[in-house]
Design a protein around this motif. Structure first.
Motif, PDB file in Angstrom:
ATOM      1  N   ARG A 174       0.820  -1.211   0.000  1.00 24.55           N
ATOM      2  CA  ARG A 174       0.000   0.000   0.000  1.00 24.55           C
ATOM      3  C   ARG A 174       0.855   1.262   0.000  1.00 24.55           C
ATOM      4  O   ARG A 174       0.439   2.303  -0.512  1.00 24.55           O
ATOM      5  N   VAL A 175       2.069   1.191   0.590  1.00 24.33           N
ATOM      6  CA  VAL A 175       2.950   2.356   0.646  1.00 24.33           C
ATOM      7  C   VAL A 175       4.358   1.906   0.290  1.00 24.33           C
ATOM      8  O   VAL A 175       4.831   0.873   0.753  1.00 24.33           O
ATOM      9  N   LEU A 176       5.024   2.697  -0.562  1.00 25.36           N
ATOM     10  CA  LEU A 176       6.392   2.414  -0.972  1.00 25.36           C
ATOM     11  C   LEU A 176       7.252   3.621  -0.632  1.00 25.36           C
ATOM     12  O   LEU A 176       6.968   4.736  -1.071  1.00 25.36           O
ATOM     13  N   VAL A 177       8.288   3.406   0.168  1.00 26.68           N
ATOM     14  CA  VAL A 177       9.188   4.491   0.545  1.00 26.68           C
ATOM     15  C   VAL A 177      10.464   4.352  -0.267  1.00 26.68           C
ATOM     16  O   VAL A 177      11.145   3.320  -0.204  1.00 26.68           O
ATOM     17  N   LEU A 178      10.795   5.365  -1.053  1.00 29.21           N
ATOM     18  CA  LEU A 178      11.975   5.345  -1.909  1.00 29.21           C
ATOM     19  C   LEU A 178      13.038   6.275  -1.346  1.00 29.21           C
ATOM     20  O   LEU A 178      12.738   7.377  -0.892  1.00 29.21           O
TER      21      LEU A 178
ATOM     22  N   PRO B  65      -5.062  -0.072  -5.508  1.00 31.92           N
ATOM     23  CA  PRO B  65      -5.413  -0.992  -6.591  1.00 31.92           C
ATOM     24  C   PRO B  65      -6.763  -0.633  -7.185  1.00 31.92           C
ATOM     25  O   PRO B  65      -7.508   0.191  -6.629  1.00 31.92           O
ATOM     26  N   PRO B  66      -7.140  -1.239  -8.305  1.00 32.13           N
ATOM     27  CA  PRO B  66      -8.471  -0.996  -8.870  1.00 32.13           C
ATOM     28  C   PRO B  66      -9.558  -1.277  -7.835  1.00 32.13           C
ATOM     29  O   PRO B  66      -9.431  -2.179  -7.000  1.00 32.13           O
ATOM     30  N   THR B  67     -10.636  -0.501  -7.897  1.00 33.95           N
ATOM     31  CA  THR B  67     -11.700  -0.652  -6.908  1.00 33.95           C
ATOM     32  C   THR B  67     -12.597  -1.836  -7.246  1.00 33.95           C
ATOM     33  O   THR B  67     -12.593  -2.357  -8.359  1.00 33.95           O
TER      34      THR B  67
ATOM     35  N   LEU C 267     -14.459   9.056  -1.471  1.00 32.69           N
ATOM     36  CA  LEU C 267     -15.422   7.988  -1.241  1.00 32.69           C
ATOM     37  C   LEU C 267     -14.697   6.804  -0.621  1.00 32.69           C
ATOM     38  O   LEU C 267     -13.765   6.253  -1.234  1.00 32.69           O
ATOM     39  N   ARG C 268     -15.112   6.403   0.565  1.00 35.83           N
ATOM     40  CA  ARG C 268     -14.444   5.290   1.247  1.00 35.83           C
ATOM     41  C   ARG C 268     -14.747   3.962   0.543  1.00 35.83           C
ATOM     42  O   ARG C 268     -15.890   3.676   0.201  1.00 35.83           O
ATOM     43  N   SER C 269     -13.706   3.157   0.327  1.00 37.46           N
ATOM     44  CA  SER C 269     -13.881   1.795  -0.156  1.00 37.46           C
ATOM     45  C   SER C 269     -13.665   0.840   1.008  1.00 37.46           C
ATOM     46  O   SER C 269     -13.209   1.247   2.081  1.00 37.46           O
TER      47      SER C 269
ATOM     48  N   ASP D 176     -10.238   0.876   2.616  1.00 34.34           N
ATOM     49  CA  ASP D 176      -9.723   2.149   3.121  1.00 34.34           C
ATOM     50  C   ASP D 176      -9.867   2.250   4.632  1.00 34.34           C
ATOM     51  O   ASP D 176     -10.914   1.897   5.204  1.00 34.34           O
ATOM     52  N   SER D 177      -8.840   2.764   5.270  1.00 39.66           N
ATOM     53  CA  SER D 177      -8.925   3.141   6.675  1.00 39.66           C
ATOM     54  C   SER D 177      -9.649   4.481   6.772  1.00 39.66           C
ATOM     55  O   SER D 177      -9.269   5.451   6.104  1.00 39.66           O
TER      56      SER D 177
END
Length: 203
Positions: free
Chosen positions: A14-18, A51-53, A129-131, A134-135
């Motif tokens: 979900r998160v990528l740190v570069l 990602p796609p919903t 819009l929350r999916s 989603d947090s």
């Protein structure tokens, strides 16, 4: 970043740190290379991947965008955007709301061609819009970022609890329930028929 990453939407983090953080140009190139995933960049420089919903969220997004688009078509002032639009904000982040509106006056403040990439501007009005994945707290934090960067009104819609968190500058968020919500400020006169949105979450 000399080599662009190709992201697998089914196994992505979900998160990528570069390290070091990527530049604006590199982030735009990363988004073009991975158009199957909606990417955002936080103010800290981390890349957030969505990602796609699912079907419910996709249908709900379409209904919200349709209603906002119909309101715009009756006045043709400013510009509306769907969830694929990203905006470079003053805090260094690049975020994408699920729907947004930019007023005519602020649209005219952009240099010619600015809309071809990620515009360096914050929309006047944003909808998130929350999916299911989603947090809610993460979305509340994101909405606070929108307001901190210049949005005048934000609606965080939680279709699972059928409630809307209304965000405005210098005021605590207000929780609204019901089947209609009326716009104000930059979207005065816009009325979102939430009953139609809720129907998108029925099998």
């Amino acid at each position: 970043m000399t080599t662009l990453l190709r992201i697998d939407a089914e196994t992505l983090p979900r998160v990528l740190v570069l390290d070091p953080p990527i530049s604006d140009a590199e982030f735009e190139a990363l988004c073009r290379e991975n158009d199957n995933v909606r990417l955002e960049r936080t103010k800290e420089g981390a890349v957030r991947m969505n990602p796609p919903t699912g079907g419910w969220t996709g249908s709900g997004n379409q209904e919200i965008s349709r209603q906002l688009g119909n309101w715009w078509a009756a006045r043709e002032n400013g510009r509306v955007f769907d969830s694929s639009a990203g905006f470079r904000l003053a805090d260094g982040s690049t975020l994408s709301p699920d729907a947004s509106y930019l007023s005519e006056a602020r649209l005219r403040s952009l240099p010619k061609g600015a809309l071809r990439g990620f515009p360096r501007i914050c929309p006047d009005f944003v909808i998130e819009l929350r999916s299911e994945s989603d947090s809610l707290q993460d979305l509340k934090d994101k909405m606070n970022d929108w307001i901190a960067n210049g949005a005048q009104l934000g609606w965080l819609i939680d279709p699972y609890e059928r409630q809307i968190f209304v965000h405005r500058p210098n005021r605590p968020a207000e929780v609204v329930t019901g089947n209609l919500i009326e716009g104000e400020g930059p979207v005065q006169g816009f009325v979102l028929d939430l009953a139609r949105v809720w129907k998108c979450y029925q099998d």
